[in-house]
Write an enzyme that holds these catalytic residues in place. Sequence first.
Site, PDB file in Angstrom:
ATOM      1  N   HIS A 141     -63.217 -55.721  10.528  1.00  0.00           N
ATOM      2  CA  HIS A 141     -62.804 -55.964  11.907  1.00  0.00           C
ATOM      3  C   HIS A 141     -61.533 -56.807  11.895  1.00  0.00           C
ATOM      4  O   HIS A 141     -61.525 -57.885  11.292  1.00  0.00           O
ATOM      5  CB  HIS A 141     -63.890 -56.729  12.678  1.00  0.00           C
ATOM      6  CG  HIS A 141     -65.206 -56.016  12.751  1.00  0.00           C
ATOM      7  ND1 HIS A 141     -66.088 -55.987  11.694  1.00  0.00           N
ATOM      8  CD2 HIS A 141     -65.791 -55.313  13.768  1.00  0.00           C
ATOM      9  CE1 HIS A 141     -67.169 -55.295  12.051  1.00  0.00           C
ATOM     10  NE2 HIS A 141     -67.020 -54.879  13.296  1.00  0.00           N
ATOM     11  N   ASP A 147     -62.510 -52.036  13.035  1.00  0.00           N
ATOM     12  CA  ASP A 147     -63.129 -51.863  14.353  1.00  0.00           C
ATOM     13  C   ASP A 147     -62.708 -52.951  15.329  1.00  0.00           C
ATOM     14  O   ASP A 147     -62.400 -54.082  14.935  1.00  0.00           O
ATOM     15  CB  ASP A 147     -64.660 -51.935  14.233  1.00  0.00           C
ATOM     16  CG  ASP A 147     -65.261 -50.655  13.689  1.00  0.00           C
ATOM     17  OD1 ASP A 147     -64.508 -49.805  13.175  1.00  0.00           O
ATOM     18  OD2 ASP A 147     -66.499 -50.513  13.765  1.00  0.00           O
ATOM     19  N   HIS A 196     -67.788 -51.685  24.181  1.00  0.00           N
ATOM     20  CA  HIS A 196     -68.705 -51.965  23.076  1.00  0.00           C
ATOM     21  C   HIS A 196     -70.162 -51.985  23.525  1.00  0.00           C
ATOM     22  O   HIS A 196     -70.983 -52.745  23.016  1.00  0.00           O
ATOM     23  CB  HIS A 196     -68.347 -53.282  22.382  1.00  0.00           C
ATOM     24  CG  HIS A 196     -68.743 -53.327  20.938  1.00  0.00           C
ATOM     25  ND1 HIS A 196     -69.914 -53.891  20.510  1.00  0.00           N
ATOM     26  CD2 HIS A 196     -68.124 -52.869  19.818  1.00  0.00           C
ATOM     27  CE1 HIS A 196     -69.995 -53.801  19.190  1.00  0.00           C
ATOM     28  NE2 HIS A 196     -68.927 -53.171  18.739  1.00  0.00           N
ATOM     29  N   HIS A 250     -63.738 -46.487  19.748  1.00  0.00           N
ATOM     30  CA  HIS A 250     -64.895 -47.370  19.510  1.00  0.00           C
ATOM     31  C   HIS A 250     -65.524 -47.794  20.842  1.00  0.00           C
ATOM     32  O   HIS A 250     -66.120 -48.863  20.944  1.00  0.00           O
ATOM     33  CB  HIS A 250     -64.453 -48.598  18.714  1.00  0.00           C
ATOM     34  CG  HIS A 250     -65.583 -49.389  18.112  1.00  0.00           C
ATOM     35  ND1 HIS A 250     -66.658 -48.805  17.474  1.00  0.00           N
ATOM     36  CD2 HIS A 250     -65.794 -50.741  18.054  1.00  0.00           C
ATOM     37  CE1 HIS A 250     -67.474 -49.753  17.039  1.00  0.00           C
ATOM     38  NE2 HIS A 250     -66.991 -50.936  17.389  1.00  0.00           N
TER      39      HIS A 250
END
Length: 258
Positions: free
Chosen positions: A214, A69, A124, A120
């Site tokens: 990540h 991510d 965010h 994604h």
Amino acid sequence: MPWKISTVRRRRTAAALVAVVSWSLALSGCTSYDTTSPRDARSHPSDDAKGERGAVDCGKERCIALTFDAGPAKDTPRLLDILKEKKVSATFFLLGKNHVVKHPDLVRRMAAEGHEVANHTWTHQILTERDADEVREELSRTQNAIEKITGHKPTLMRPPQGRTDDQVAEVSRDLGLAQILWSATAKDYSTTDSALIKKRVLDQADRDGIILLHDIYAGTVPAVPGIIAELKKRGYTFVTVPQLMAPGVAEPGKVYRP
């Protein structure tokens, strides 16, 4: 009388706990929602949503999906080198602003090397805290940016912090995006200890699992070779999320979690 007092107290305590949980869920923006496992998606594809079975049959093989991510970022080139060397395909849930638009060559390389490129959001944002137009903006801007680079719009998204609700599902459905959660996380945002990241992943790894990492944190990419080596030793085959579900196809709006 003591028995009655004790019973009343227990009931009041139980009611208070329910209230606290409900209050916490309200604050988090979370609501209850149904999830579908990759195994169910694979085993019961709808007649109008059947994908081709890929080179790996996850109904027979011990499959697992690596996902990353919030990139691409400075460590992503090294990660792509590792995945290429180890012959492992992964799924990348990319951020638009400050990531996709700043690293188009890396996005293009991901797609060219057989990785799944997914959404994604743009910045965010916690989608359950935004109205429908803001949710659409967060997702559609990243969709368009990735399509401009790769020629293809993503079909998968991961809501930040895994927080979703009916509104997010509806917007995702409109944009052709299925929601993908996870079964294992190293919480690599909380440590730079690569050995600990590796241990956390291996402790949680299971068949049909989806691993959350990540590639923006310092300890993560150095942990990947060891994770791959040990899971291969245990008999796992690495696949992308769509491959994990084949011959089923992740349906827009639905939430998938092992």
